[in-house]
Design a protein around this motif. Structure first.
Motif, PDB file in Angstrom:
ATOM      1  N   CYS A 107       0.826  -1.207   0.000  1.00  0.00           N
ATOM      2  CA  CYS A 107       0.000   0.000   0.000  1.00  0.00           C
ATOM      3  C   CYS A 107       0.862   1.259   0.000  1.00  0.00           C
ATOM      4  N   LEU A 108       1.922   1.254   0.799  1.00  0.00           N
ATOM      5  CA  LEU A 108       2.818   2.412   0.833  1.00  0.00           C
ATOM      6  C   LEU A 108       3.513   2.613  -0.511  1.00  0.00           C
ATOM      7  N   HIS A 109       3.875   1.500  -1.142  1.00  0.00           N
ATOM      8  CA  HIS A 109       4.518   1.601  -2.456  1.00  0.00           C
ATOM      9  C   HIS A 109       3.553   2.212  -3.478  1.00  0.00           C
ATOM     10  N   LEU A 110       2.296   1.806  -3.438  1.00  0.00           N
ATOM     11  CA  LEU A 110       1.307   2.357  -4.366  1.00  0.00           C
ATOM     12  C   LEU A 110       1.060   3.837  -4.092  1.00  0.00           C
TER      13      LEU A 110
ATOM     14  N   VAL B  82       7.692  -2.766 -11.065  1.00  0.00           N
ATOM     15  CA  VAL B  82       7.691  -3.446  -9.767  1.00  0.00           C
ATOM     16  C   VAL B  82       6.339  -3.375  -9.067  1.00  0.00           C
ATOM     17  N   LEU B  83       5.313  -2.879  -9.759  1.00  0.00           N
ATOM     18  CA  LEU B  83       3.988  -2.861  -9.162  1.00  0.00           C
ATOM     19  C   LEU B  83       3.511  -4.287  -8.908  1.00  0.00           C
ATOM     20  N   PRO B  84       2.719  -4.513  -7.864  1.00  0.00           N
ATOM     21  CA  PRO B  84       2.277  -5.875  -7.540  1.00  0.00           C
ATOM     22  C   PRO B  84       1.481  -6.546  -8.649  1.00  0.00           C
ATOM     23  N   CYS B  85       0.797  -5.751  -9.475  1.00  0.00           N
ATOM     24  CA  CYS B  85      -0.040  -6.326 -10.530  1.00  0.00           C
ATOM     25  C   CYS B  85       0.755  -6.700 -11.773  1.00  0.00           C
ATOM     26  N   ILE B  86       2.052  -6.413 -11.795  1.00  0.00           N
ATOM     27  CA  ILE B  86       2.880  -6.698 -12.968  1.00  0.00           C
ATOM     28  C   ILE B  86       3.945  -7.708 -12.583  1.00  0.00           C
ATOM     29  N   ARG B  87       4.028  -8.791 -13.369  1.00  0.00           N
ATOM     30  CA  ARG B  87       5.035  -9.817 -13.129  1.00  0.00           C
ATOM     31  C   ARG B  87       5.874 -10.026 -14.382  1.00  0.00           C
TER      32      ARG B  87
ATOM     33  N   GLY C  66       7.997  -7.985  -3.014  1.00  0.00           N
ATOM     34  CA  GLY C  66       7.217  -8.476  -4.153  1.00  0.00           C
ATOM     35  C   GLY C  66       6.774  -9.910  -4.032  1.00  0.00           C
ATOM     36  N   GLU C  67       7.057 -10.587  -2.910  1.00  0.00           N
ATOM     37  CA  GLU C  67       6.694 -11.994  -2.787  1.00  0.00           C
ATOM     38  C   GLU C  67       5.523 -12.162  -1.822  1.00  0.00           C
ATOM     39  N   ASN C  68       4.532 -12.948  -2.277  1.00  0.00           N
ATOM     40  CA  ASN C  68       3.382 -13.311  -1.447  1.00  0.00           C
ATOM     41  C   ASN C  68       2.661 -12.090  -0.873  1.00  0.00           C
ATOM     42  N   ARG C  69       2.519 -11.050  -1.667  1.00  0.00           N
ATOM     43  CA  ARG C  69       1.901  -9.841  -1.141  1.00  0.00           C
ATOM     44  C   ARG C  69       0.385  -9.972  -1.015  1.00  0.00           C
TER      45      ARG C  69
ATOM     46  N   ALA D 158       7.135  18.733  -4.217  1.00  0.00           N
ATOM     47  CA  ALA D 158       6.857  18.198  -2.883  1.00  0.00           C
ATOM     48  C   ALA D 158       6.264  16.794  -2.963  1.00  0.00           C
ATOM     49  N   LEU D 159       5.357  16.566  -3.919  1.00  0.00           N
ATOM     50  CA  LEU D 159       4.766  15.236  -4.081  1.00  0.00           C
ATOM     51  C   LEU D 159       5.817  14.215  -4.508  1.00  0.00           C
ATOM     52  N   CYS D 160       6.718  14.617  -5.392  1.00  0.00           N
ATOM     53  CA  CYS D 160       7.784  13.698  -5.815  1.00  0.00           C
ATOM     54  C   CYS D 160       8.728  13.384  -4.664  1.00  0.00           C
ATOM     55  N   LEU D 161       9.044  14.386  -3.854  1.00  0.00           N
ATOM     56  CA  LEU D 161       9.912  14.149  -2.700  1.00  0.00           C
ATOM     57  C   LEU D 161       9.233  13.211  -1.700  1.00  0.00           C
ATOM     58  N   PHE D 162       7.942  13.431  -1.472  1.00  0.00           N
ATOM     59  CA  PHE D 162       7.198  12.561  -0.555  1.00  0.00           C
ATOM     60  C   PHE D 162       7.130  11.133  -1.100  1.00  0.00           C
ATOM     61  N   GLY D 163       6.745  11.012  -2.385  1.00  0.00           N
ATOM     62  CA  GLY D 163       6.626   9.683  -2.971  1.00  0.00           C
ATOM     63  C   GLY D 163       7.942   8.941  -3.033  1.00  0.00           C
ATOM     64  N   GLY D 164       8.999   9.630  -3.430  1.00  0.00           N
ATOM     65  CA  GLY D 164      10.306   8.991  -3.493  1.00  0.00           C
ATOM     66  C   GLY D 164      10.795   8.556  -2.129  1.00  0.00           C
ATOM     67  N   SER D 165      10.553   9.376  -1.114  1.00  0.00           N
ATOM     68  CA  SER D 165      10.978   9.021   0.246  1.00  0.00           C
ATOM     69  C   SER D 165      10.218   7.810   0.765  1.00  0.00           C
ATOM     70  N   VAL D 166       8.908   7.767   0.474  1.00  0.00           N
ATOM     71  CA  VAL D 166       8.100   6.626   0.906  1.00  0.00           C
ATOM     72  C   VAL D 166       8.600   5.343   0.241  1.00  0.00           C
ATOM     73  N   ILE D 167       8.887   5.418  -1.051  1.00  0.00           N
ATOM     74  CA  ILE D 167       9.336   4.234  -1.784  1.00  0.00           C
ATOM     75  C   ILE D 167      10.695   3.754  -1.277  1.00  0.00           C
ATOM     76  N   VAL D 168      11.607   4.683  -1.015  1.00  0.00           N
ATOM     77  CA  VAL D 168      12.943   4.293  -0.563  1.00  0.00           C
ATOM     78  C   VAL D 168      12.919   3.750   0.866  1.00  0.00           C
ATOM     79  N   CYS D 169      12.127   4.362   1.719  1.00  0.00           N
ATOM     80  CA  CYS D 169      12.183   4.024   3.148  1.00  0.00           C
ATOM     81  C   CYS D 169      11.189   2.943   3.574  1.00  0.00           C
ATOM     82  N   CYS D 170      10.140   2.725   2.791  1.00  0.00           N
ATOM     83  CA  CYS D 170       9.058   1.848   3.255  1.00  0.00           C
ATOM     84  C   CYS D 170       8.809   0.665   2.327  1.00  0.00           C
ATOM     85  N   SER D 171       9.797   0.234   1.578  1.00  0.00           N
ATOM     86  CA  SER D 171       9.611  -0.869   0.638  1.00  0.00           C
ATOM     87  C   SER D 171       9.926  -2.228   1.237  1.00  0.00           C
ATOM     88  N   GLY D 172      10.253  -2.277   2.507  1.00  0.00           N
ATOM     89  CA  GLY D 172      10.587  -3.558   3.128  1.00  0.00           C
ATOM     90  C   GLY D 172      12.019  -3.962   2.842  1.00  0.00           C
TER      91      GLY D 172
END
Length: 207
Positions: free
Chosen positions: A5-8, A102-107, A186-189, A166-180
């Motif tokens: 959810c955070l990645h999305l 890397v979206l969950p719906c794309i393999r 990407g496994e068993n999500r 600001a949105l790009c900074l927020f989104g990029g920070s979330v992706i870098v820091c909260c991707s696990g």
């Protein structure tokens, strides 16, 4: 699931922000200027707008722009802000592409989670660089323009650039820091199994 959810959220906010940066780069109403005193300009209903690519005059029934095509006589801050905004726009292309893959719906076959994790981190870093370029340009431009002429107000292009960065900074920070972590990315999500699941059942979750 939380990481997904955070990645999305990071991807959607970054994509919207990137569109805002493109709009700010392409439009010219960064600052609204006045060649006289503010009171005189309001009485004459004659204001100007200044952007990266043109200087415009706004009056009743008239909107005329003079393109800034002579690079040799352009102020240094205009050229620098142009370069920064173009760099921000270009950086968004590979960043969005990497995050789409890397979206969950794309393999992409049986790709390991570590490979997706690296692409996600790279896309997030590119978004943060994009945001920094946009922030520097949208702050540098009005400060330098104010030294040349009287600024009445900021234009919608500048606000769009601020919000987009600001949105790009927020989104990029979330992706870098909260991707696990790299191993589980990407496994068993979207698969749930009870504690009594058999090895055969657990194996079918990967199908």
């Amino acid at each position: 699931m939380v990481a997904t959810c955070l990645h999305l959220v990071g991807f959607v906010s970054s994509f919207v922000g990137w569109i805002g940066v493109i709009v700010a780069t392409a439009t010219n109403e960064w600052v609204v200027t006045c060649g006289y005193t503010i009171t005189t300009c309001r009485k004459m209903d004659e204001l100007g707008s200044k952007g990266l690519w043109a200087d415009c005059v706004m009056a009743t029934g008239l909107y005329h722009c003079k393109p800034l095509v002579d690079i040799l006589i352009l102020p240094g801050y205009v050229q620098a802000c142009r370069a920064l905004m173009i760099a921000a726009t270009v950086l968004g292309l590979p960043a969005v592409f990497l995050l789409l893959t890397v979206l969950p719906c794309i393999r992409m076959g049986h790709e390991p989670g570590a490979a997706k994790y690296r692409r996600s981190q790279l896309g997030g870093v590119l978004l943060i660089l994009l945001a920094l370029c946009g922030i520097v340009a949208t702050i540098w431009f009005p400060v330098s323009a104010h030294r040349e002429t009287t600024i009445v107000s900021f234009g919608y292009s500048l606000y769009t650039g601020w919000i987009g960065s600001a949105l790009c900074l927020f989104g990029g920070s979330v992706i870098v820091c909260c991707s696990g972590d790299a191993q589980s990315f990407g496994e068993n999500r979207f698969y749930y199994a009870s504690g009594s699941s058999s090895p055969t059942h657990a194996k079918s979750a990967h199908v």
